[in-house]
Design an enzyme around this catalytic site. Structure first.
Site, PDB file in Angstrom:
ATOM      1  CB  SER A   7      42.767  44.556 142.955  1.00 42.05           C
ATOM      2  OG  SER A   7      42.981  43.124 142.928  1.00 42.05           O
ATOM      3  CG  HIS A  32      47.457  44.438 144.839  1.00 47.13           C
ATOM      4  ND1 HIS A  32      48.364  44.579 145.510  1.00 47.13           N
ATOM      5  CD2 HIS A  32      46.391  43.201 144.989  1.00 47.13           C
ATOM      6  CE1 HIS A  32      47.623  43.364 146.565  1.00 47.13           C
ATOM      7  NE2 HIS A  32      46.550  43.034 146.151  1.00 47.13           N
ATOM      8  CG  ASP A  34      45.172  39.991 144.350  1.00 48.04           C
ATOM      9  OD1 ASP A  34      45.869  40.389 145.859  1.00 48.04           O
ATOM     10  OD2 ASP A  34      44.088  40.223 144.135  1.00 48.04           O
ATOM     11  CG  MET A  36      44.338  34.102 145.421  1.00 49.38           C
ATOM     12  SD  MET A  36      42.834  34.448 144.930  1.00 49.38           S
ATOM     13  CE  MET A  36      42.092  36.473 144.949  1.00 49.38           C
ATOM     14  CG  HIS A  65      47.689  40.148 147.948  1.00 47.82           C
ATOM     15  ND1 HIS A  65      47.096  40.260 147.585  1.00 47.82           N
ATOM     16  CD2 HIS A  65      48.367  38.817 149.271  1.00 47.82           C
ATOM     17  CE1 HIS A  65      46.662  40.056 149.605  1.00 47.82           C
ATOM     18  NE2 HIS A  65      47.609  39.228 149.811  1.00 47.82           N
ATOM     19  CG  MET A  67      46.316  35.827 149.558  1.00 46.52           C
ATOM     20  SD  MET A  67      44.656  36.687 148.755  1.00 46.52           S
ATOM     21  CE  MET A  67      45.347  37.402 146.993  1.00 46.52           C
ATOM     22  CG  MET A 136      44.699  40.747 154.224  1.00 43.18           C
ATOM     23  SD  MET A 136      44.899  41.191 152.197  1.00 43.18           S
ATOM     24  CE  MET A 136      43.571  41.287 151.440  1.00 43.18           C
ATOM     25  N   GLY A 141      41.094  36.219 149.678  1.00 41.82           N
ATOM     26  CA  GLY A 141      40.662  35.497 148.478  1.00 41.82           C
ATOM     27  C   GLY A 141      39.305  35.855 147.722  1.00 41.82           C
ATOM     28  N   GLY A 144      34.709  41.373 146.731  1.00 42.08           N
ATOM     29  CA  GLY A 144      33.673  41.793 146.839  1.00 42.08           C
ATOM     30  C   GLY A 144      32.836  41.659 148.103  1.00 42.08           C
ATOM     31  CG  ASP A 172      44.008  43.898 149.055  1.00 38.56           C
ATOM     32  OD1 ASP A 172      43.379  44.016 148.098  1.00 38.56           O
ATOM     33  OD2 ASP A 172      44.432  42.647 148.476  1.00 38.56           O
ATOM     34  N   GLY A 174      38.063  45.693 149.765  1.00 36.42           N
ATOM     35  CA  GLY A 174      36.282  45.942 150.108  1.00 36.42           C
ATOM     36  C   GLY A 174      36.701  48.131 149.789  1.00 36.42           C
ATOM     37  N   GLY A 194      39.495  46.724 143.854  1.00 34.81           N
ATOM     38  CA  GLY A 194      38.776  46.081 142.580  1.00 34.81           C
ATOM     39  C   GLY A 194      37.745  46.267 142.061  1.00 34.81           C
TER      40      GLY A 194
END
Ligand code: DX5
Ligand code: ZN
Length: 214
Positions: A7, A32, A34, A36, A65, A67, A136, A141, A144, A172, A174, A194
């Site tokens: 990511s 990947h 993101d 946002m 992706h 969002m 998810m 959003g 970590g 996606d 954690g 990520g």
């Protein structure tokens, strides 16, 4: 076999070109990316212009992706980036079927994303039209966060629902080496990573992850 999708949101933005070159040297097939908007999720990240610029500088396939709220107003711009895979949150639009139709019409792979609280049953009437489902495994959003354990059950249930259809399961959020093995075991084929990948020594972490999903 399951594959790792780095990511780019987890990479060092000041070294973006080096990070992309590193991922290419590692033979990454799919990146990947993101998107946002600060509304659907509180963070703000890559818009179509930045994604298009990265795409031009790369040979990888892009998995965007989305969002964002009102994805219908931005889908054409995302398609114009050249991204091969585009996913839309089920929760972000009352017209998810139409979004899928538009992605497919543009010749791209269409994915539906489910937030942790959204059951897989909402996909019942979409399964014949989509190429992948992105589950998810954190709340979207913010990177970590800790992997939500209940996701393993969701992956397994979705796998059953999919049956013999050619639909891939993506996860996606954690994911580290231990989780990667668990989600692959439950049926995920596309595993987004990520923080874990970029947070340590990326060469080392990449090979640990690859080994874990073998
Ligand atoms: C989070 C994003 C992820 C993020 C994952 O909302 O969708 O793609 O980069 O980051 P980690 O792997 O650190 O949870
Ligand atoms: Zn993502």
């Amino acid at each position: 076999m399951a594959q790792i999708l780095p990511s780019i949101f987890g990479a060092d933005i000041l070294r973006l070109k080096d990070e992309i070159e590193f991922l290419e040297r590692e033979n990454t097939a799919i990146l990947h990316v993101d998107m946002m908007d600060g509304n659907f999720v509180s963070n703000i990240a890559f818009g179509p212009n930045q994604i298009g610029a990265m795409k031009k500088a790369s040979k990888m396939m892009f998995d965007v992706h989305m969002m964002i709220d009102h994805p219908k107003d931005h889908l054409d711009d995302v398609i114009a980036t050249g991204a091969e895979m585009i996913s839309v949150h089920y929760e972000s639009t009352p017209h998810i079927h139409n979004m899928i139709q538009r992605i497919k019409k543009a010749g791209r792979k269409a994915g539906v994303v489910l937030n942790p609280g959204t059951p897989e049953s909402v996909l019942e009437y979409l399964l014949d039209d989509i190429d992948y489902v992105l589950i998810m495994t954190i709340n979207p959003g913010t990177p970590g966060q800790t992997f939500i354990e209940k996701s393993l059950e969701k992956i397994a249930n979705l796998k059953k629902m999919i049956g013999s259809r050619p639909i891939q399961i993506e996860v996606d959020g954690g994911v580290n080496d231990v989780i990667a093995k668990q989600v692959a075991g439950a049926g995920a084929e596309l595993i987004v990573v990520g923080g874990y990948l970029f947070g340590g020594n990326p060469d080392e972490r990449y090979s640990i992850l690859r080994e874990a999903v073998k």
